[in-house]
Every structure is written in structure tokens, then in C-alpha cells.
Design a protein around this motif. Structure first.
Motif, short mmCIF file in Angstrom:
data_model
loop_
_atom_site.label_atom_id
_atom_site.label_comp_id
_atom_site.label_asym_id
_atom_site.label_seq_id
_atom_site.Cartn_x
_atom_site.Cartn_y
_atom_site.Cartn_z
N ILE A 132 0.84 -1.20 0.00
CA ILE A 132 0.00 0.00 0.00
C ILE A 132 0.88 1.25 0.00
N VAL A 133 0.41 2.28 -0.70
CA VAL A 133 1.16 3.54 -0.71
C VAL A 133 0.80 4.32 0.55
N LEU A 134 1.81 4.59 1.36
CA LEU A 134 1.57 5.25 2.64
C LEU A 134 2.09 6.69 2.63
N LEU A 135 1.72 7.39 3.68
CA LEU A 135 2.12 8.79 3.82
C LEU A 135 3.63 8.98 3.65
N ASP A 136 4.39 8.07 4.26
CA ASP A 136 5.86 8.22 4.19
C ASP A 136 6.37 8.11 2.76
N HIS A 137 5.78 7.22 1.96
CA HIS A 137 6.20 7.09 0.55
C HIS A 137 5.93 8.40 -0.18
N VAL A 138 4.78 8.97 0.11
CA VAL A 138 4.41 10.22 -0.55
C VAL A 138 5.36 11.35 -0.14
N LYS A 139 5.69 11.38 1.13
CA LYS A 139 6.59 12.45 1.61
C LYS A 139 7.94 12.33 0.92
N ARG A 140 8.41 11.11 0.76
CA ARG A 140 9.72 10.93 0.11
C ARG A 140 9.64 11.30 -1.37
N ALA A 141 8.55 10.88 -2.00
CA ALA A 141 8.37 11.24 -3.42
C ALA A 141 8.31 12.75 -3.55
N ASN A 142 7.63 13.35 -2.62
CA ASN A 142 7.45 14.79 -2.64
C ASN A 142 8.79 15.54 -2.55
N SER A 143 9.65 15.04 -1.68
CA SER A 143 10.92 15.76 -1.53
C SER A 143 11.80 15.57 -2.77
N ALA A 144 11.58 14.48 -3.50
CA ALA A 144 12.37 14.27 -4.72
C ALA A 144 11.85 15.17 -5.85
N ILE A 145 10.56 15.46 -5.83
CA ILE A 145 9.95 16.18 -6.95
C ILE A 145 9.75 17.67 -6.68
N ASN A 146 9.27 17.93 -5.48
CA ASN A 146 8.80 19.27 -5.18
C ASN A 146 9.92 20.31 -5.17
N PRO A 147 9.93 21.23 -6.12
CA PRO A 147 10.98 22.23 -6.12
C PRO A 147 10.86 23.17 -4.94
N GLU A 148 9.66 23.16 -4.33
CA GLU A 148 9.45 24.09 -3.22
C GLU A 148 10.19 23.63 -1.96
N ILE A 149 10.53 22.33 -1.89
CA ILE A 149 11.13 21.81 -0.66
C ILE A 149 12.50 22.43 -0.40
N GLN A 150 13.30 22.54 -1.45
CA GLN A 150 14.62 23.13 -1.26
C GLN A 150 14.49 24.54 -0.72
N GLU A 151 13.46 25.23 -1.23
CA GLU A 151 13.24 26.60 -0.74
C GLU A 151 12.91 26.59 0.75
N ILE A 152 12.13 25.59 1.16
CA ILE A 152 11.76 25.50 2.58
C ILE A 152 13.02 25.28 3.41
N VAL A 153 13.84 24.33 2.95
CA VAL A 153 15.06 24.02 3.70
C VAL A 153 15.94 25.27 3.77
N ASP A 154 16.04 25.97 2.64
CA ASP A 154 16.85 27.20 2.65
C ASP A 154 16.31 28.21 3.65
#
Ligand SMILES: Nc1ncnc2c1ncn2[C@@H]1O[C@H](COP(=O)(O)OP(=O)(O)OP(=O)(O)O)[C@@H](O)[C@H]1O
Length: 413
Positions: free
Chosen positions: A282-304
Motif C-alpha cells: 500500500i502507498v503510505l504517507l511516508d512514501h508520498v513524503k519521500r516522493a514529494n521531496s524528490a519532486i517538489n521544487p518548493e522543498i529546497q526553498e523551505i530548507v533554505d
């Protein structure tokens, strides 16, 4: 040496399939339904209905404008195909829809070639000019009594790169071709209206007759879209609802996201692949979060943006990570977070801030997109605020925050 058990476990894992139709998650796939774009399809139908009733002999024009990933291409393609079918079946009228991407075909010549190819016209070997080709197309349509709708996607590229005479010819086609029935109509698709409004009025007026705006998707809309695309592409009950909700909330325009369905679907697709690779059924929240950090260009901005936080905001964030880790939870109550914050602040010889101030810090962390909060539903005594991390909880993030805390403490002394 790899043990037999490991080999067997590996092969069993790889046989767990969650995704049944990978192709239905590809960005070019046009689904049969487009939730929340029904009214746009209706508006398009309204624009072109004159072709079916014979009322209109004019060349229809409509501009579709909206940010990336708002379903413009999918909606227009689906409309084109459905309109062709209904025209033939219910009205006995022949309509042909042709979709052209002006990024790939950014000159009048390439556009005319595409139209010729789609109609399977026998283009003579001696090269015809685009103007001649357009005339040939029109004669063909007249002979066969066909109406043509041309969808010009990424039309801004054509406007920005083609010479003015070409733009002029394309949109003022019937200045050049005399026709009783103007058989070629256009749907112009653009990301923003600037490329059109900066044009000279003599051109612009031939483009802008009617405008249909595509707003970025809200989180509830993205949720419905994801739910539908999941039902098409995944096996039943293989995607956790919380996972879909997370993607919808991350990208929902009303929640500060981009409202882009393409990235939302891409995240879902990658999360499915990660889950499959790990042998999860089953696809769980954690899988989505990891996929999100690989794709989401906004994440790097958050970390910055974490480096701009105050010391106590960082301590609060670190406290959240500690409790989540300790409890192996995705979400904790505000009470748990505050207790941990107080003890962590004391550990660092810092005076913990007051309750109202801590709430302010939490608001700030939410605003930069690093945490999520929601009110608990039924099942908990009273209503309480639940706090979670928006980024995947990985070691690197934890280390980065600890390091930022040390930097801030040091700069104090
Ligand atoms: N309402 C919807 N229901 C289901 N899928 C959708 C919906 N809207 C968009 N999608 C999907 O999201 C992806 C992006 O949509 P589309 O390519 O149509 O956006 P766009 O506005 O044309 O973007 P761009 O300006 O970048 O070309 C596609 O895979 C499309 O199928």
C-alpha cells in the motif's frame, strides 16, 4: 554472499504490484473524465455550438489562459475529441480537431505542415509555402464539408518567436482566403495573457473574442482528481487516503501550493514506485513524503528558509522531530510538542518562551511550509491541535536543524 532467503524475499517483494496502469499516470495521458473542469468543457461547447447548427459561418476563436498544470491541454484535447464524436453522431456534421504544440512547431510553416499531415493531405513534392498550404487545406475542407478546430497549445512561444507577418497571417487568415464558410477555428492556449495583450490591436482583436480562465486547483479539487486518477491507475485499496490528502494539501492553491495537477500526479506516481520497490502492499504517507521531496521544487526553498529562523523557532522544530521519532508517529498533539520544547530549551540553557509565543512560532513554521497543523476530529477528548512535519523526516534534515541551532547559540556568545 547473498542468502537464499534474501533472494526469495527480494523476488517476492518485487512481485507486489500496486500500479496496474503506469501509462495512465503519464503526463500525456488524457483521461476520460476531468473532475472540476466540467464547466470549462461546457463553455467550449457553447463557443463552438454554431458549427453544429450551421448558424455560424464565422471562424470561432477562444483563448484558454491558466498557469501550468491546471488542465488546459487535457481539457482542450478531451473537448476536441468528444466534440468530433458528438458532431458526427448527433448532428451529422464533420468536425476535425487538431492539437498542435507551438513549442515544437513554432513557425507558420511547421504549423501548416502539421495540419496537412493530420488531414493526410497529399502535399506536392515541390515545397509549398505555408500560405499556399493553408489555401490547399481550406479547399480540402470545403470539398468535404468539414469544419476544422485547431488547438494551438503553448501559443505564447509562437507569438514570442514568429515574425509579425506570420502571426498576422495565421490569425487574420480570412483576409487572405476568401470563403463563404470560414472553416478554420482556433483555440489559443496560453499560460498568461501578457503575450497576447502586448500585441498590436490589429492582431489582438482577431485572437481575443472569448477568454476561458483556468484557476489553479484548490486542495479539495486536487484530492478529487488524485482519487479519480488513483482509481484508474492503481489496484483497488492500494493507496492510503492520508497519502492522497497530503499531496492535495501540499499543492492545493488555497493552502499556499501551486495548484498544479501535473506535479500532484507525478508525486502520486513516484510514491507508488517507491512503495512497490519496498514491497509495501500500500502507498503510505511516508512514501508520498519521500516522493514529494524528490519532486517538489518548493522543498529546497523551505530548507533554505530554515536558516532564517530564530533560535526558539528552531528549537520548537527540533522538539517536533524528537517526539515524532520517539513515538514513531506522523503527528503529535500540541501538548506533547510544548512539553518537549520546554525540556529541550532547558537542556540548551535557554529560558522556554511562553505558551502564546510558542503558538506564534508554530504559525511561522507553518507559514514557511515546514509543518502542518490540523484540529483533531472526534475520538479525542476535546479538540486539540495536531502537528506534523511537511518534509520527510530524514537524518539530513535533523542534522541540518541541529547544526542551525548550534550556529544560532554560538552567535549569541
Ligand atoms: N481535472 C483533472 N482531472 C484529472 N486529471 C487532470 C485534471 N487536470 C489536469 N489533470 C492532469 O494533470 C496533468 C497536467 O494537465 P495539463 O497538461 O492539461 O495542464 P496544462 O494546464 O496544459 O499545463 P501546461 O501549461 O504546463 O501545459 C495531466 O496529466 C492531466 O491529465
Amino acid at each position: 554472499m547473498v542468502s537464499t532467503k534474501d533472494i526469495l524475499a527480494d523476488s517476492l517483494r518485487s512481485s507486489v504490484l500496486i500500479i496496474k496502469h503506469k501509462d495512465k499516470l503519464s503526463p500525456d495521458y488524457v483521461p476520460e473524465n476531468l473532475p472540476h473542469r466540467e464547466d470549462k468543457i461546457r463553455e467550449l461547447g457553447f463557443t463552438f455550438r454554431g458549427l453544429l447548427t450551421g448558424e455560424s459561418k464565422d471562424s470561432e476563436r477562444v483563448v484558454i489562459v491558466g498557469r501550468t498544470g491546471t488542465g488546459k491541454t487535457a481539457t482542450v484535447k478531451l473537448f476536441g475529441k468528444s466534440f468530433e464524436d458528438i458532431a458526427e453522431r448527433e448532428y451529422g456534421v464533420k468536425v476535425k480537431y487538431i492539437h498542435i504544440n507551438c513549442y515544437r512547431h513554432r513557425s507558420l510553416y511547421l504549423i501548416s505542415q502539421e495540419i496537412g499531415n493530420a488531414l493526410k493531405l497529399p502535399v506536392p513534392a515541390r515545397g509549398l509555402s505555408s500560405q499556399e498550404l493553408f489555401k490547399m487545406v481550406h479547399e480540402y475542407l470545403d470539398r468535404r464539408n468539414i469544419h476544422l478546430i485547431v488547438g494551438l497549445d503553448e501559443f505564447g512561444h509562437f507569438l514570442n518567436t514568429a515574425p509579425t507577418e506570420e502571426i498576422y497571417f495565421l490569425v487574420r487568415l480570412y483576409d487572405e482566403i476568401s470563403a463563404i464558410i470560414k472553416r478554420i477555428s482556433y483555440i489559443f492556449i496560453v499560460n498568461d495573457s501578457y503575450s497576447i495583450y502586448k500585441l498590436d490591436k490589429s492582431i489582438r482583436d482577431h485572437i481575443v473574442r472569448r477568454v476561458i480562465e483556468f484557476q489553479p486547483y484548490k486542495s479539495t479539487e486536487l484530492y478529487d482528481i488524485l482519487k479519480y486518477r488513483t482509481s484508474e491507475a492503481f489496484n483497488e485499496n492500494t493507496v492510503d487516503d492520508e497519502a492522497l490528502q497530503f499531496i492535495a494539501n501540499t499543492y492545493g492553491f488555497d493552502k499556499g501550493g501551486s495548484g498544479n495537477a501535473r506535479i500532484a500526479i507525478e508525486t502520486l506516481s513516484l510514491a507508488g514506485e517507491i512503495a512497490e520497490k519496498e514491497g509495501s502492499p500500500i502507498v503510505l504517507l511516508d512514501h508520498v513524503k519521500r516522493a514529494n521531496s524528490a519532486i517538489n521544487p518548493e522543498i529546497q526553498e523551505i530548507v533554505d528558509s530554515l536558516s532564517y529562523l530564530d533560535l526558539h523557532q528552531l528549537i520548537l522544530l527540533e522538539a517536533l522531530i524528537r517526539v515524532l521519532k520517539r513515538n514513531k508517529a506522523d503527528e503529535i498533539t500540541m501538548g506533547m510538542l510544548e512539553n518537549e520544547y520546554i525540556s529541550l530549551a532547558r537542556e540548551l540553557n535557554e529560558e522556554p518562551r511562553k505558551h502564546t509565543q510558542v503558538y506564534e512560532y508554530l504559525r511561522k513554521l507553518k507559514a514557511i511550509g515546514v509543518v502542518n497543523t490540523r484540529q483533531s476530529g472526534k475520538g479525542m477528548r476535546g479538540r486539540t491541535t495536531l502537528v506534523s512535519l511537511s518534509l520527510p523526516l530524514d537524518k539530513k534534515l535533523d542534522e541540518y536543524i541541529t547544526q542551525q541551532i548550534l550556529v544560532k547559540l554560538k552567535s549569541r556568545t
